[in-house]
Design an enzyme around this catalytic site. Structure first.
Site, PDB file in Angstrom:
ATOM      1  N   PRO A   2      29.806  39.037  18.887  1.00 63.30           N
ATOM      2  CA  PRO A   2      31.244  39.099  18.580  1.00 63.30           C
ATOM      3  C   PRO A   2      32.005  38.041  19.387  1.00 63.30           C
ATOM      4  O   PRO A   2      31.801  37.920  20.589  1.00 63.30           O
ATOM      5  CB  PRO A   2      31.653  40.505  19.028  1.00 63.30           C
ATOM      6  CG  PRO A   2      30.395  41.259  19.253  1.00 63.30           C
ATOM      7  CD  PRO A   2      29.317  40.257  19.510  1.00 63.30           C
ATOM      8  N   GLU A   3      32.832  37.275  18.701  1.00 68.70           N
ATOM      9  CA  GLU A   3      33.649  36.272  19.372  1.00 68.70           C
ATOM     10  C   GLU A   3      35.103  36.750  19.357  1.00 68.70           C
ATOM     11  O   GLU A   3      35.389  37.872  18.954  1.00 68.70           O
ATOM     12  CB  GLU A   3      33.465  34.908  18.679  1.00 68.70           C
ATOM     13  CG  GLU A   3      31.990  34.471  18.678  1.00 68.70           C
ATOM     14  CD  GLU A   3      31.726  33.114  18.043  1.00 68.70           C
ATOM     15  OE1 GLU A   3      32.618  32.255  18.054  1.00 68.70           O
ATOM     16  OE2 GLU A   3      30.613  32.910  17.530  1.00 68.70           O
ATOM     17  N   HIS A  92      21.912  54.224  18.968  1.00 70.27           N
ATOM     18  CA  HIS A  92      22.129  53.370  20.140  1.00 70.27           C
ATOM     19  C   HIS A  92      23.438  53.704  20.872  1.00 70.27           C
ATOM     20  O   HIS A  92      24.022  52.841  21.518  1.00 70.27           O
ATOM     21  CB  HIS A  92      22.113  51.901  19.715  1.00 70.27           C
ATOM     22  CG  HIS A  92      20.823  51.492  19.077  1.00 70.27           C
ATOM     23  ND1 HIS A  92      19.656  51.358  19.803  1.00 70.27           N
ATOM     24  CD2 HIS A  92      20.491  51.245  17.788  1.00 70.27           C
ATOM     25  CE1 HIS A  92      18.667  51.021  18.981  1.00 70.27           C
ATOM     26  NE2 HIS A  92      19.143  50.951  17.758  1.00 70.27           N
ATOM     27  N   ARG A 112      21.499  46.178  21.566  1.00 72.12           N
ATOM     28  CA  ARG A 112      20.754  45.248  22.430  1.00 72.12           C
ATOM     29  C   ARG A 112      21.132  45.341  23.906  1.00 72.12           C
ATOM     30  O   ARG A 112      20.601  44.595  24.729  1.00 72.12           O
ATOM     31  CB  ARG A 112      20.943  43.823  21.910  1.00 72.12           C
ATOM     32  CG  ARG A 112      20.342  43.697  20.507  1.00 72.12           C
ATOM     33  CD  ARG A 112      20.466  42.318  19.956  1.00 72.12           C
ATOM     34  NE  ARG A 112      19.731  41.336  20.750  1.00 72.12           N
ATOM     35  CZ  ARG A 112      19.786  40.032  20.534  1.00 72.12           C
ATOM     36  NH1 ARG A 112      20.548  39.561  19.581  1.00 72.12           N
ATOM     37  NH2 ARG A 112      19.093  39.206  21.269  1.00 72.12           N
TER      38      ARG A 112
END
Ligand SMILES: [Zn+2]
Length: 300
Positions: A2-3, A92, A112
């Protein structure tokens, strides 16, 4: 990853839900969501009221009526979503934040585990108190503290590839691989050109391109996301903007028709048009005799 536009969309989605509420409990479901350098235990923020949700680059700051802040970074694949409390845990799920709502809670999900939520002490930056995590990163292009002239000067002194400089969060924050490739394509600058060899005009154009491509993404995100489920899941969650360079290897450049090329760059890739983004652009003056005029021979 994500930016800025994706993180800003998360901020806009989360803020109306959490603003003015008191944090009742933070529950670490899986320690992958924690950060070892946290300033205080999570329990310290129980009872704290959320005054605003701010962002610098890719960092989120939940401003509290306390002398410390709640921080979040989505890392590579993190998501912050507003979810039904009685909904079963996602695979997650790392952290749950209960803000006293009867039905909903905020969940931090991260496949992650590069993302984190932590408590940060506040430090002075000029006259403002800001979270310690913010001090390591430069203001982004949308920040009122962004000093365009100073940033152009800084970039023009860097003896490294312009793409590396654009990704350096201590120069300009919020830019990642995708928007860097898109901005460089728009500004017609080869990713490997040395920053110090760029003209002031080129750097200025690059910053303007970076901002405009992010603005477009923000607009796309702002119209497409569901207010209760903000999906920022790596590339699949990217907004539906026209990508001109990133991931377009072997596709025709929409400007000149040449094939978009891909080169490896720090374990990742750079995508660019070899025709529009020349590595050694021709000088306008002093052109050598017989030098071939650049033509878009592949057009059409
Ligand atoms: Zn091109």
């Amino acid at each position: 990853m994500p930016e800025l536009p994706e993180v800003e969309t998360v901020r806009r989605g989360i803020e109306p839900f959490i603003l003015g509420r008191k944090i009742r409990e933070i529950d670490v479901v899986h320690k992958g969501g924690n950060r070892s350098s946290t300033y205080a235990p999570y329990s310290a923020i129980e009872g704290a009221k959320v005054l605003s949700v701010k962002r610098r680059g890719k960092f989120l700051w939940f401003e509290l009526n306390r002398d410390f802040a709640l921080m979040a970074h989505l890392g590579m694949s993190g998501q912050l979503i507003i979810q039904d409390k009685n909904r079963e845990y996602e695979k997650h799920l790392r952290v749950r934040i209960d803000c006293g709502d009867r039905k909903k809670e905020i969940r931090f999900i991260d496949q992650r585990t590069f993302g984190w939520i932590s408590i940060d002490k506040l430090v002075l930056e000029g006259e403002d108190l800001i979270p310690h995590s913010f001090t390591r990163i430069a203001p982004d292009l949308f920040d009122e503290k962004f000093d365009r002239r100073a940033v152009i000067r800084r970039i023009s002194k860097k003896n490294s590839a312009i793409k590396r400089v654009l990704l350096d969060q201590s120069v300009v924050s919020g830019v990642g691989n995708i928007y860097a490739d898109e901005a460089l394509w728009r500004a017609k600058i080869h990713p490997e050109r040395l920053a110090k060899k760029l003209s002031e005009q080129e750097i200025s154009k690059l910053l303007a391109s970076t901002k405009s491509v992010m603005e477009r993404a923000l607009k796309a995100g702002g119209t497409s996301f569901d207010e209760l489920y903000i999906n920022v899941n790596g590339e699949s969650g990217y907004f539906d903007i026209q990508l001109e360079a990133y991931g377009q290897e072997n596709e025709p450049c929409s400007r000149c028709g040449s094939e978009i090329a891909r080169i490896s760059f720090a374990n990742r890739s750079s995508h660019f048009c070899p025709q529009c983004q020349s590595k050694s652009p021709l000088r306008k003056v002093g052109k050598k005799k017989g030098e071939r005029k650049k033509v878009s021979s592949k057009r059409g």
